[in-house]
Scaffold this motif. Structure first.
Motif, PDB file in Angstrom:
ATOM      1  N   GLY A 144      -2.857   7.102   9.020  1.00  0.00           N
ATOM      2  CA  GLY A 144      -2.099   6.342   7.694  1.00  0.00           C
ATOM      3  C   GLY A 144      -2.691   6.799   6.606  1.00  0.00           C
ATOM      4  N   LEU A 145      -3.317   7.699   6.233  1.00  0.00           N
ATOM      5  CA  LEU A 145      -3.856   8.014   5.020  1.00  0.00           C
ATOM      6  C   LEU A 145      -2.720   8.533   3.917  1.00  0.00           C
ATOM      7  CD1 LEU A 145      -7.051   9.929   6.271  1.00  0.00           C
ATOM      8  CD2 LEU A 145      -6.957   7.497   5.370  1.00  0.00           C
ATOM      9  N   GLY A 146      -1.660   8.805   4.444  1.00  0.00           N
ATOM     10  CA  GLY A 146      -0.374   8.938   3.453  1.00  0.00           C
ATOM     11  C   GLY A 146      -0.123   8.064   2.600  1.00  0.00           C
ATOM     12  N   GLN A 147      -0.334   6.719   3.061  1.00  0.00           N
ATOM     13  CA  GLN A 147      -0.002   5.496   2.259  1.00  0.00           C
ATOM     14  C   GLN A 147      -1.160   4.788   1.695  1.00  0.00           C
ATOM     15  OE1 GLN A 147       2.197   2.863   4.740  1.00  0.00           O
ATOM     16  NE2 GLN A 147       1.008   3.596   6.450  1.00  0.00           N
ATOM     17  N   PRO A 148      -0.957   3.947   0.686  1.00  0.00           N
ATOM     18  CA  PRO A 148      -2.389   3.173  -0.142  1.00  0.00           C
ATOM     19  C   PRO A 148      -2.551   2.206   0.661  1.00  0.00           C
ATOM     20  CG  PRO A 148      -0.111   2.858  -1.460  1.00  0.00           C
ATOM     21  CD  PRO A 148       0.316   3.955  -0.263  1.00  0.00           C
ATOM     22  N   GLU A 149      -3.992   2.021   0.618  1.00  0.00           N
ATOM     23  CA  GLU A 149      -4.536   0.895   1.241  1.00  0.00           C
ATOM     24  C   GLU A 149      -3.873  -0.307   0.615  1.00  0.00           C
ATOM     25  OE1 GLU A 149      -9.119   1.214   2.175  1.00  0.00           O
ATOM     26  OE2 GLU A 149      -8.713   0.571   0.510  1.00  0.00           O
ATOM     27  N   GLY A 150      -3.655  -1.321   1.427  1.00  0.00           N
ATOM     28  CA  GLY A 150      -2.808  -2.717   1.228  1.00  0.00           C
ATOM     29  C   GLY A 150      -4.045  -3.734   1.323  1.00  0.00           C
ATOM     30  N   ARG A 151      -3.704  -4.904   0.793  1.00  0.00           N
ATOM     31  CA  ARG A 151      -4.388  -6.155   0.663  1.00  0.00           C
ATOM     32  C   ARG A 151      -3.719  -7.262   1.432  1.00  0.00           C
ATOM     33  NH1 ARG A 151      -4.957  -6.854  -5.078  1.00  0.00           N
ATOM     34  NH2 ARG A 151      -6.914  -5.873  -5.193  1.00  0.00           N
ATOM     35  N   MET A 152      -4.465  -7.593   2.413  1.00  0.00           N
ATOM     36  CA  MET A 152      -3.943  -8.697   3.242  1.00  0.00           C
ATOM     37  C   MET A 152      -4.367 -10.022   2.608  1.00  0.00           C
ATOM     38  SD  MET A 152      -3.075  -7.056   5.676  1.00  0.00           S
ATOM     39  CE  MET A 152      -3.089  -5.191   6.069  1.00  0.00           C
ATOM     40  N   VAL A 153      -3.352 -10.947   2.596  1.00  0.00           N
ATOM     41  CA  VAL A 153      -3.109 -12.035   1.596  1.00  0.00           C
ATOM     42  C   VAL A 153      -2.847 -13.170   2.543  1.00  0.00           C
ATOM     43  CG1 VAL A 153      -2.240 -13.138  -0.395  1.00  0.00           C
ATOM     44  CG2 VAL A 153      -2.672 -10.701  -0.448  1.00  0.00           C
ATOM     45  N   ALA A 154      -3.612 -14.256   2.624  1.00  0.00           N
ATOM     46  CA  ALA A 154      -3.190 -15.626   3.198  1.00  0.00           C
ATOM     47  C   ALA A 154      -3.046 -16.741   1.899  1.00  0.00           C
ATOM     48  CB  ALA A 154      -4.084 -15.962   4.382  1.00  0.00           C
ATOM     49  N   LEU A 155      -2.044 -17.545   2.258  1.00  0.00           N
ATOM     50  CA  LEU A 155      -1.705 -18.524   1.479  1.00  0.00           C
ATOM     51  C   LEU A 155      -1.938 -19.664   2.281  1.00  0.00           C
ATOM     52  CD1 LEU A 155       1.568 -17.278  -0.038  1.00  0.00           C
ATOM     53  CD2 LEU A 155      -0.376 -17.546  -1.317  1.00  0.00           C
ATOM     54  N   ILE A 156      -2.696 -20.570   1.850  1.00  0.00           N
ATOM     55  CA  ILE A 156      -3.426 -21.617   2.840  1.00  0.00           C
ATOM     56  C   ILE A 156      -3.393 -23.007   2.427  1.00  0.00           C
ATOM     57  CG2 ILE A 156      -5.632 -22.064   4.026  1.00  0.00           C
ATOM     58  CD1 ILE A 156      -6.686 -19.294   3.233  1.00  0.00           C
ATOM     59  N   GLY A 157      -2.767 -23.904   3.142  1.00  0.00           N
ATOM     60  CA  GLY A 157      -2.994 -25.386   2.952  1.00  0.00           C
ATOM     61  C   GLY A 157      -4.257 -25.904   2.908  1.00  0.00           C
ATOM     62  N   ASP A 158      -4.697 -26.636   2.075  1.00  0.00           N
ATOM     63  CA  ASP A 158      -6.042 -27.100   2.062  1.00  0.00           C
ATOM     64  C   ASP A 158      -6.782 -27.687   3.377  1.00  0.00           C
ATOM     65  OD1 ASP A 158      -4.366 -29.055   1.215  1.00  0.00           O
ATOM     66  OD2 ASP A 158      -5.758 -29.648  -0.580  1.00  0.00           O
ATOM     67  N   ALA A 159      -5.682 -28.515   3.934  1.00  0.00           N
ATOM     68  CA  ALA A 159      -6.008 -29.384   5.134  1.00  0.00           C
ATOM     69  C   ALA A 159      -6.072 -28.185   6.251  1.00  0.00           C
ATOM     70  CB  ALA A 159      -5.069 -30.547   5.551  1.00  0.00           C
ATOM     71  N   GLU A 160      -5.558 -26.865   6.342  1.00  0.00           N
ATOM     72  CA  GLU A 160      -5.567 -25.839   7.040  1.00  0.00           C
ATOM     73  C   GLU A 160      -7.012 -25.578   7.453  1.00  0.00           C
ATOM     74  OE1 GLU A 160      -2.433 -22.995   5.988  1.00  0.00           O
ATOM     75  OE2 GLU A 160      -2.473 -21.937   8.041  1.00  0.00           O
ATOM     76  N   LEU A 161      -7.705 -25.515   6.481  1.00  0.00           N
ATOM     77  CA  LEU A 161      -9.102 -25.204   6.292  1.00  0.00           C
ATOM     78  C   LEU A 161      -9.920 -25.985   7.418  1.00  0.00           C
ATOM     79  CD1 LEU A 161      -9.711 -24.115   2.874  1.00  0.00           C
ATOM     80  CD2 LEU A 161     -10.081 -22.884   4.922  1.00  0.00           C
ATOM     81  N   ASP A 162      -9.111 -27.111   8.026  1.00  0.00           N
ATOM     82  CA  ASP A 162      -9.830 -27.793   9.020  1.00  0.00           C
ATOM     83  C   ASP A 162      -9.861 -27.100  10.459  1.00  0.00           C
ATOM     84  OD1 ASP A 162     -10.795 -30.194   7.607  1.00  0.00           O
ATOM     85  OD2 ASP A 162      -8.686 -31.034   7.713  1.00  0.00           O
ATOM     86  N   GLU A 163      -8.995 -26.313  10.410  1.00  0.00           N
ATOM     87  CA  GLU A 163      -9.044 -25.428  11.723  1.00  0.00           C
ATOM     88  C   GLU A 163     -10.294 -24.496  11.941  1.00  0.00           C
ATOM     89  OE1 GLU A 163      -6.948 -25.922  14.298  1.00  0.00           O
ATOM     90  OE2 GLU A 163      -5.281 -26.790  13.516  1.00  0.00           O
ATOM     91  N   GLY A 164     -11.118 -24.787  12.881  1.00  0.00           N
ATOM     92  CA  GLY A 164     -12.160 -23.945  13.346  1.00  0.00           C
ATOM     93  C   GLY A 164     -12.100 -22.759  13.456  1.00  0.00           C
ATOM     94  N   ASN A 165     -10.830 -22.006  13.726  1.00  0.00           N
ATOM     95  CA  ASN A 165     -10.790 -20.707  14.098  1.00  0.00           C
ATOM     96  C   ASN A 165     -10.959 -19.935  12.610  1.00  0.00           C
ATOM     97  OD1 ASN A 165      -7.837 -21.332  13.420  1.00  0.00           O
ATOM     98  ND2 ASN A 165      -7.930 -19.188  13.140  1.00  0.00           N
ATOM     99  N   ILE A 166     -10.771 -20.509  11.624  1.00  0.00           N
ATOM    100  CA  ILE A 166     -10.734 -19.762  10.212  1.00  0.00           C
ATOM    101  C   ILE A 166     -12.237 -19.484  10.171  1.00  0.00           C
ATOM    102  CG2 ILE A 166     -10.668 -20.145   7.962  1.00  0.00           C
ATOM    103  CD1 ILE A 166      -8.160 -21.779   8.365  1.00  0.00           C
ATOM    104  N   PHE A 167     -13.028 -20.436  10.510  1.00  0.00           N
ATOM    105  CA  PHE A 167     -14.460 -20.287  10.298  1.00  0.00           C
ATOM    106  C   PHE A 167     -15.203 -19.253  11.066  1.00  0.00           C
ATOM    107  CE2 PHE A 167     -13.415 -24.390   8.645  1.00  0.00           C
ATOM    108  CZ  PHE A 167     -13.654 -24.217   7.447  1.00  0.00           C
ATOM    109  N   GLU A 168     -14.454 -19.482  12.444  1.00  0.00           N
ATOM    110  CA  GLU A 168     -14.983 -18.148  13.089  1.00  0.00           C
ATOM    111  C   GLU A 168     -14.758 -16.917  12.752  1.00  0.00           C
ATOM    112  OE1 GLU A 168     -14.128 -21.086  17.220  1.00  0.00           O
ATOM    113  OE2 GLU A 168     -13.044 -19.281  17.160  1.00  0.00           O
ATOM    114  N   ALA A 169     -13.340 -16.674  12.314  1.00  0.00           N
ATOM    115  CA  ALA A 169     -13.204 -15.769  12.087  1.00  0.00           C
ATOM    116  C   ALA A 169     -13.838 -15.057  10.636  1.00  0.00           C
ATOM    117  CB  ALA A 169     -11.478 -15.794  11.256  1.00  0.00           C
ATOM    118  N   MET A 170     -14.241 -16.029   9.602  1.00  0.00           N
ATOM    119  CA  MET A 170     -15.158 -15.602   8.533  1.00  0.00           C
ATOM    120  C   MET A 170     -16.263 -14.891   9.074  1.00  0.00           C
ATOM    121  SD  MET A 170     -14.166 -18.767   6.253  1.00  0.00           S
ATOM    122  CE  MET A 170     -15.483 -18.483   4.918  1.00  0.00           C
TER     123      MET A 170
END
Ligand SMILES: Cc1ncc(C[n+]2csc(CCOP(=O)(O)OP(=O)(O)O)c2C)c(N)n1
Ligand SMILES: [Mg+2]
Length: 796
Positions: A144-170
């Motif tokens: 996949g080097l023929g295409q530029p590197e992309g950015r992965m973007v998340a639009l997050i509700g503030d209460a969504e941050l209560d979900e523990g899986n987000i911190f596990e991922a961080m």
């Protein structure tokens, strides 16, 4: 950015808010509701993100970027795609209706090129992190080097941050050296039920910084920033900073006169602030006090432009839930819908004439052709739709070094070890991962050969120090195993990201993840979402059932065979023997690459020719392996879900149908019965899931008029006499196989496991839970009474 571009963006922001609000209104108040069930939609949550998404999609995002959209901002996403010509008016008008635009952005059900399906809050967020890691993995392997590197973007509700899986991922992101990831928090300080706690932003900031992220706080819009420089402005800034979230929200809702009253009360006899307030009308005051940076295009665009590096970045954007709508700031606004009268007022304010509600350029202050030119030039819209990945060829048979007695888990390790020796595209494209159970699920030999993945090479210190060890843990960018911490959620979300590489990056990976079977439940929602968005992977769950016996009662699994049957998009297998496993793995590696084409599904309803992910439930119990040649017929039976290990005779009174590790008990039981009942049959069920799905499909087809259709299990049972009984047995919930009797109208006694928690030897536990030879024979006796079996007492 030129002033004219900024004014076009401002007009688009208005249009996006209008279309999103109207789409929801139309679905609830105009389309007509036949069944009285609530339609819903989130006008307030959408309004909260309208400015941020306008800035991103029309200006900031590049075609290679991928976005997980806050689920309840789906109408904003669809509105933007509509303006970009990637969504139709019909679908918007059918929002939340049959085949309409989806309530939450859906990769598989929406037509407008959704990158990540969201809906279960927190999962899409974490997946952007893992997708960024997958991008690094793919590029580090030279693809996949023929295409530029992309950015992965998340639009997050503030209460969504209560979900523990987000911190596990961080935490995992920090370990893995996360790059190219933006998380944009819609900090409207409201959840579904309430206004959030004070000062959460400071917790977020500290947390993200701890995990190595840049944090950008976007609080004041341009108007407020300018106002702070005026006499009295400093006081105002301090007042806002000290204002509790609840009060701020309430004042937003109440509007200009309420702001004035409250500010003047608090100002007391301070001169400059008083003059500051008095110089403004109610409307001006309301506009100023709600000019948070999350609703201020120039502030957003500057902040996004400034983040021109690859470090992971969190943007905390202050917003107002319901911004621009009459219930802005009201604590009950989450599911609030505007009334018809409120909608009319908004429509008039937007300059949208009745009947022109869907028009893209209606009521805008900039000429339509100018906006069209702008839209045609939007970088994000230049992207291709989904990528197509080149398929990896899978041989019909995989090398399987079979010992006279072995477990399916050992067999799995041995097959992967053999694959690890190969130089082939197949071996190169396999990527394995495990949440800290690599060794105990038998991936060790494969990892020894293929190494662990990391950005930087890291030698195994034990090896360097010449300390004997079975495993060499060498990290390098070429490694093919991604070692995760224990969080099972992360396993499933990473599998989801790896399993979408074909679509996101145009590069096919063959992901295999291992974990202990009971811990599937720990990540079940993430597994469900991975399947829902058509990520493709193989899940190997081992050990399983009560057969893991002395390893611990707490680790026993009962319900997973039923999960395997019920989970959409996941084909479940539970082989008993290693030659079956080799056939199933070869099938699985091809199956995860097959198109998911709804029409193909219709055409090939019987053999389920569409693709999906695969779940293998394996065991640590060594059992005697059959010495046999793998014929085409046998291979087909294994894949379709069952085959006769011992064909029933014409006078068959009883059949034992078994799955997985209980094979020795089933074989022994039939052997014993055969002394008195010569024609007893033994059915090996390798996939209750596929067998059952085939049966359901066949019945449906006949009901639709295809009268001659017969499915695999019907063909297998067709010659069984009506008086014959079927004893089913597996190390899992008995309902898994209990339906077999309904296929041909035979009596059934379904044996299985309904309780767990006891440790012991396999024999102890099989006896305790009633799935041993004795229990099978007794069950046969009960449903197909014949002469009593003489040896019964001496068994087990
Ligand atoms: C896993 C999960 N639990 C619960 C819900 C129901 N739910 C949808 S939105 C929401 C609150 C979201 O608040 P926030 O993230 O702050 O978004 P806002 O609407 O304020 O923008 C809840 C609880 C859900 N969608 N997913
Ligand atoms: Mg919120």
């Amino acid at each position: 950015m030129s002033a004219s571009e900024m004014s076009i963006l401002g007009e688009l922001e208005k249009k996006v808010l209008w279309l999103a609000t109207w789409t929801i209104h139309h679905a609830n108040h105009i389309r007509g509701n036949l069944d009285g069930v609530k339609v819903g939609g989130h006008q307030a949550s959408s309004a909260s993100l309208a400015t941020i998404m306008t800035a991103l999609y029309f200006r900031v995002l590049r075609s290679q970027d991928r976005v997980a959209v806050k689920p309840h901002a789906s109408p904003v996403f669809h509105a933007i795609q509509y303006l970009l010509g990637r969504q139709t008016q019909d679908k918007l008008a059918a929002f939340r209706g049959y085949k309409g635009a989806q309530s939450y952005p859906s990769r598989t059900k929406d037509v407008d090129d959704v990158d990540f399906s969201t809906g279960s809050v927190g999962l899409g967020v974490a997946q952007t992190l893992f997708s960024s890691l997958v991008q690094d993995y793919v590029r580090a392997h030279g693809w996949g080097l023929g295409q530029p590197e992309g950015r992965m973007v998340a639009l997050i509700g503030d209460a969504e941050l209560d979900e523990g899986n987000i911190f596990e991922a961080m935490l995992e992101g920090w370990k893995q050296g996360l790059r190219n990831c933006w998380w944009i928090i819609d900090y409207n300080r409201q959840s579904l039920d309430a206004v959030v706690r004070e000062g959460l932003w400071a917790r977020y900031e500290a947390l993200f910084r701890n995990f190595g992220w840049d944090v950008v706080i976007l609080k004041y819009g341009t108007l407020l920033q300018q106002a702070f420089a005026e006499p009295g402005g400093a006081w105002l800034r301090q007042w806002i900073d000290n204002c509790p979230n609840q009060l701020y929200s309430a004042l937003v809702f109440q509007g200009g006169s309420a702001w004035r009253k409250r500010l003047l009360d608090d100002i007391g006899d301070r001169n400059a602030p008083r003059q500051f307030v008095e110089a403004r009308s109610d409307d001006e005051l309301a506009r100023l006090m709600t000019n948070l940076a999350g609703h201020d295009l120039p502030s957003l665009i500057d902040a996004f432009a400034a983040a021109d590096h690859e470090r992971p970045t969190c943007f905390i954007c202050y917003t107002i839930k319901g911004y621009g709508l009459p219930f802005a700031g009201h604590k009950d606004n989450h599911a609030g819908l505007m009334t018809k009268a409120q909608m009319q007022t908004l429509q008039a304010a937007m300059g949208v004439r009745p009947g022109r509600e869907w028009d893209k350029f209606e009521g805008l202050a900039v000429a339509a052709d100018e906006i069209e030119r702008f839209l045609a030039d939007v970088p994000f819209a230049k992207r291709r739709r989904r990528h197509e990945a080149v398929p990896i060829v899978i041989p019909p048979e995989l090398p399987a070094p079979i010992q006279p007695a072995m477990s399916t888990q050992t067999g799995f390790g041995a097959i992967l070890n053999e694959l690890g020796k190969e130089t082939s595209a197949l071996a190169d494209r396999i990527v394995t991962t495990s949440p800290d159970v690599t060794v105990s699920t038998n991936l060790g030999p494969w990892v020894n050969r293929r190494g662990l993945f990391a950005h930087e090479a890291l030698a195994d210190a034990f090896k360097k120090e010449r300390i004997p060890s079975t495993f060499a843990w060498e990290f390098s960018p070429k490694g093919q195993h991604i070692e995760l911490g224990i969080a099972e959620m992360n396993l499933f979300i990473l599998l989801s990201a790896l399993g979408l590489s074909y679509s996101h990056l145009g590069e096919r990976l063959l992901p295999i993840g291992t974990l202990y079977d009971p811990f599937i439940a720990r990540g079940l929602d993430a597994l469900n979402y991975a399947c829902y968005q058509d990520a493709r992977f193989i899940l190997v769950a081992t050990p399983s059932g009560i057969t893991l016996a002395p390893e611990g009662g707490a680790h026993q699994s009962i319900s997973t065979p039923l999960i395997g049957m019920a989970q959409d998009g996941l084909a479940a297998f539970e082989p008993a023997f290693v030659d079956e496993l080799a056939v199933i793995l070869a099938f699985a590696l091809a199956y995860i690459q097959k198109e998911d084409d709804a029409q193909a599904a219709e055409r090939n309803w019987l053999r389920n020719e569409t693709g999906g992910s695969v779940y293998l439930r394996l065991s640590t119990r060594p059992i005697e392996q059959p010495q046999r040649t793998m014929t085409a017929e046998l291979r087909e039976g294994i894949i379709d879900g069952a085959y006769w290990l011992r064909e029933p005779g014409p006078n068959c009174e009883v059949v034992v149908a078994f799955t997985g590790a209980v094979a020795p008990e089933a074989i022994q039981a039939v052997g014993l019965m055969a002394e008195d009942r010569r024609d007893a049959g033994l059915l090996a069920v390798t996939s209750a899931d596929r067998l059952n799905a085939g049966w359901t499909a066949a019945q449906r087809a006949r009901e639709r008029g295809l009268l001659n259709v017969r499915c695999h299990v019907e063909r297998l049972l067709t010659d069984l006499p009506g008086h014959c009984g079927i004893v089913t047995v597996l190390d899992g919930h008995p309902a898994t196989l209990a339906w077999l009797g309904a296929v041909g109208g035979h009596r059934v006694r379904a044996l299985g496991v309904e309780h767990f928690g006891q440790t012991g030897s396999v024999a102890d536990l099989y006896r305790h839970y009633g799935i041993d030879t004795n229990a099978i024979v007794a069950a046969a006796q009960a449903i197909a009474p014949g002469r009593p079996i003489r040896h019964l007492r001496s068994i087990g």
